[in-house]
Every structure is written in C-alpha cells, then in structure tokens.
Design a protein around this motif. Sequence first.
Motif, PDB file in Angstrom:
ATOM      1  N   ASP A  97       0.898  -1.083  -0.168  1.00  0.00           N
ATOM      2  CA  ASP A  97      -0.019   0.084  -0.125  1.00  0.00           C
ATOM      3  C   ASP A  97       0.957   1.183   0.116  1.00  0.00           C
ATOM      4  OD1 ASP A  97      -1.840   2.190   0.651  1.00  0.00           O
ATOM      5  OD2 ASP A  97      -2.469   1.238   2.191  1.00  0.00           O
ATOM      6  N   MET A  98       0.916   1.941  -1.078  1.00  0.00           N
ATOM      7  CA  MET A  98       1.691   3.288  -1.273  1.00  0.00           C
ATOM      8  C   MET A  98       0.747   4.352  -1.251  1.00  0.00           C
ATOM      9  SD  MET A  98       4.606   2.006  -0.827  1.00  0.00           S
ATOM     10  CE  MET A  98       5.609   3.572  -1.083  1.00  0.00           C
ATOM     11  N   SER A 101      -1.934   8.025   3.007  1.00  0.00           N
ATOM     12  CA  SER A 101      -1.743   7.701   4.556  1.00  0.00           C
ATOM     13  C   SER A 101      -0.329   6.952   4.884  1.00  0.00           C
ATOM     14  CB  SER A 101      -3.132   6.804   4.969  1.00  0.00           C
ATOM     15  OG  SER A 101      -3.030   5.619   4.447  1.00  0.00           O
ATOM     16  N   MET A 102       0.209   6.081   3.929  1.00  0.00           N
ATOM     17  CA  MET A 102       1.367   5.553   4.214  1.00  0.00           C
ATOM     18  C   MET A 102       2.754   6.497   4.410  1.00  0.00           C
ATOM     19  SD  MET A 102       0.794   2.362   4.678  1.00  0.00           S
ATOM     20  CE  MET A 102       2.311   1.746   4.717  1.00  0.00           C
ATOM     21  N   LYS A 110       5.760   5.699   7.171  1.00  0.00           N
ATOM     22  CA  LYS A 110       5.544   4.105   6.903  1.00  0.00           C
ATOM     23  C   LYS A 110       6.013   3.555   5.680  1.00  0.00           C
ATOM     24  CE  LYS A 110       1.295   4.782   8.284  1.00  0.00           C
ATOM     25  NZ  LYS A 110      -0.404   4.980   8.373  1.00  0.00           N
ATOM     26  N   THR A 111       6.178   4.543   4.727  1.00  0.00           N
ATOM     27  CA  THR A 111       6.749   4.225   3.603  1.00  0.00           C
ATOM     28  C   THR A 111       8.165   3.571   3.814  1.00  0.00           C
ATOM     29  OG1 THR A 111       7.197   6.220   3.082  1.00  0.00           O
ATOM     30  CG2 THR A 111       5.238   5.333   1.910  1.00  0.00           C
ATOM     31  N   MET A 114       8.377   0.198   5.118  1.00  0.00           N
ATOM     32  CA  MET A 114       8.068  -0.725   3.752  1.00  0.00           C
ATOM     33  C   MET A 114       9.051  -0.995   2.932  1.00  0.00           C
ATOM     34  SD  MET A 114       4.996  -2.096   2.251  1.00  0.00           S
ATOM     35  CE  MET A 114       3.754  -0.845   2.432  1.00  0.00           C
ATOM     36  N   ASP A 138      -1.435   2.551  -5.117  1.00  0.00           N
ATOM     37  CA  ASP A 138      -2.398   3.370  -4.613  1.00  0.00           C
ATOM     38  C   ASP A 138      -3.997   3.190  -5.126  1.00  0.00           C
ATOM     39  OD1 ASP A 138      -2.193   4.795  -6.997  1.00  0.00           O
ATOM     40  OD2 ASP A 138      -0.702   5.933  -6.151  1.00  0.00           O
ATOM     41  N   SER A 194       0.312  -2.923   4.649  1.00  0.00           N
ATOM     42  CA  SER A 194      -0.669  -1.676   4.428  1.00  0.00           C
ATOM     43  C   SER A 194      -0.985  -1.198   6.015  1.00  0.00           C
ATOM     44  CB  SER A 194      -1.832  -2.078   3.659  1.00  0.00           C
ATOM     45  OG  SER A 194      -2.925  -1.046   3.873  1.00  0.00           O
ATOM     46  N   ASP A 195      -1.605  -0.095   6.081  1.00  0.00           N
ATOM     47  CA  ASP A 195      -2.091   0.279   7.194  1.00  0.00           C
ATOM     48  C   ASP A 195      -3.651  -0.188   7.407  1.00  0.00           C
ATOM     49  OD1 ASP A 195      -3.267   2.184   5.535  1.00  0.00           O
ATOM     50  OD2 ASP A 195      -2.311   3.891   6.174  1.00  0.00           O
ATOM     51  N   ARG A 222       1.183   0.656  11.114  1.00  0.00           N
ATOM     52  CA  ARG A 222       0.442   1.757  11.785  1.00  0.00           C
ATOM     53  C   ARG A 222       1.461   2.574  12.558  1.00  0.00           C
ATOM     54  NH1 ARG A 222      -5.811   0.281  12.623  1.00  0.00           N
ATOM     55  NH2 ARG A 222      -6.296  -0.011  10.420  1.00  0.00           N
ATOM     56  N   GLU A 243      -3.106  12.106   5.822  1.00  0.00           N
ATOM     57  CA  GLU A 243      -2.916  12.069   4.326  1.00  0.00           C
ATOM     58  C   GLU A 243      -2.511  13.171   3.534  1.00  0.00           C
ATOM     59  OE1 GLU A 243      -6.424  10.059   2.641  1.00  0.00           O
ATOM     60  OE2 GLU A 243      -5.472   8.077   3.295  1.00  0.00           O
TER      61      GLU A 243
END
Length: 271
Positions: A97-98, A101-102, A110-111, A114, A138, A194-195, A222, A243
């Motif tokens: 999940d990019m 919110s990441m 959070k990226t 990842m 996304d 992902s979150d 998260r 975001e």
Amino acid sequence: MKKRKSAEVDMPDKPDLTRFLKETEYRLEFSPSRDETGRWLSKEKGAGLDFEELVSFLAYPQSQQIDLLATLRTLSPIPLVRIYRETGRVNVIMLADMSRSMFFGSQEPKTWLMAKLACLFGYTAYRFGDKFGFYGCDEDVIEELVFAPQRSKVYGLEIGEKLLGFRPSKDSAVGLVRALPLLPAKKSLVIVASDFYSPPETTEELVAELTLRHQVICFVLRDEKEDVWPDKFLGFINLREMESFSEKTVLFSRKNAERFQKRSGEERRAL
C-alpha cells in the motif's frame, strides 16, 4: 497561526537500508512445483536429494534407484526402490500500500518501514533460493513501483531505495485488488503490507481473492500515535489529517475522546 504545508513537514534522515540485508525466516504451508530447483520440498517424487521412502519396483520402475541392501534385508521378492523428494523454489511477492496515509509517521514515514521490509524479504528470498517481486499500489498499480519476480542479492535493496524517495499522492489503496491479475499464476507466498485504512469490503475482497491461490501474510503498518486520542484536554485542539497533512481546529471533549478510542478499538478487532 499559519498552517504548515505538507512540503514543509520536517523529515528525519533516511535510514541505511544496508543494515537490513540480513536473513529472516518464512515457512511455506504448501509444496511448490519443481519448475526450478530451490530449498523447498516439492510435490514431485523422484531423484532429488531428500529421501522419502522405499517402494516396490512395480510401483516405481527405476532400476538405477534399486536399493539392494534394503531388498535383501527385508527378504522382499520384488526389488525395493529408493524414492527421493525433489525441491523447488517459490515466488515471494510483496503487495504494498503506497497511498498517501502511508507517508504518515511520528518517527519516520510508514513508506520507509515498507522499504525496510522489502530489503529484508528480498535478501531472505535470495538466500532461500526464491524469487522476490514487489507491486506498489495506490488507487491503481504504480508503474514505477512494479518489480517482476527475480532472484538477486541486492534486488530488495534497490526496491527499498526507490521507496525511500517515493512520495505518495493518492488517497485510495484499491490498486492492491487491481494488482491481483499481475501476480504469478503458480502458488506463491504473498506478503500484503498496509495500514489497512481502506474500507473493510476492500480488505475482505483482497484477502479472499489472494487466499484462493496463494499463501498470504499480512503486515499491519501503523504508527502508535494514530490510535492515541487526548483524554485529559478539554477545548480547542489542532488535528492534522495524516494523508494531506492539512490541519483543522476542533472542539474536543472527554466524550469525543472516548468515542474515538472505542471506534479505534472496534476497527482493530474487526481487522
């Protein structure tokens, strides 16, 4: 007081991903095909390296694998043949999940976490003899973040470095579902990271479709502050949307805090 724009958000120093070129562990719940030699015991029996069993020559007529000592020891009237289990390799795929919110993180985005996972699993797959692939998504599959499965010592590191410089721009992560047709046809180990702030029905569809064919591991990424609500402050408070990084001033009360905390707990349990 002026609102700080997203471009002005302070960023920590980028992590050194070479520290994550180390081996972790994963296990398969299935036997891969023997299209390519690897470390995992495959479904096929034959002339591999791992001894499986002794069977009658009538069941497996391979004269080069007759075990004379076992045949004499058991006084079998029919020669016994040694059967070995062959080995195969699998594809290890990260579905990432990019969405915007990441990019949130109280310590680091959070990226970036990842990126560390990609480096770690990419290197581990190499060490295990498996292939590693990565699909960043996304609202659709992100073309520049599509990395087809291959086996390379530094593949995960290259992907991770790409992720460190990527800035998410879309809110939705429905592209995770749209990426499913791109995955290998044969059964693979799929890591979903992902979150999971997507609508529950999107998450359910994703996991349901994946588990029809693949073994799936989910990482929920998260930040600890995403579930922390002020419980002692009463009055106006500035909240930042994670975001877009836009800010909003709201009147906060203890009742609001309890309601948000309860909703967060229910959402986590449902996930």
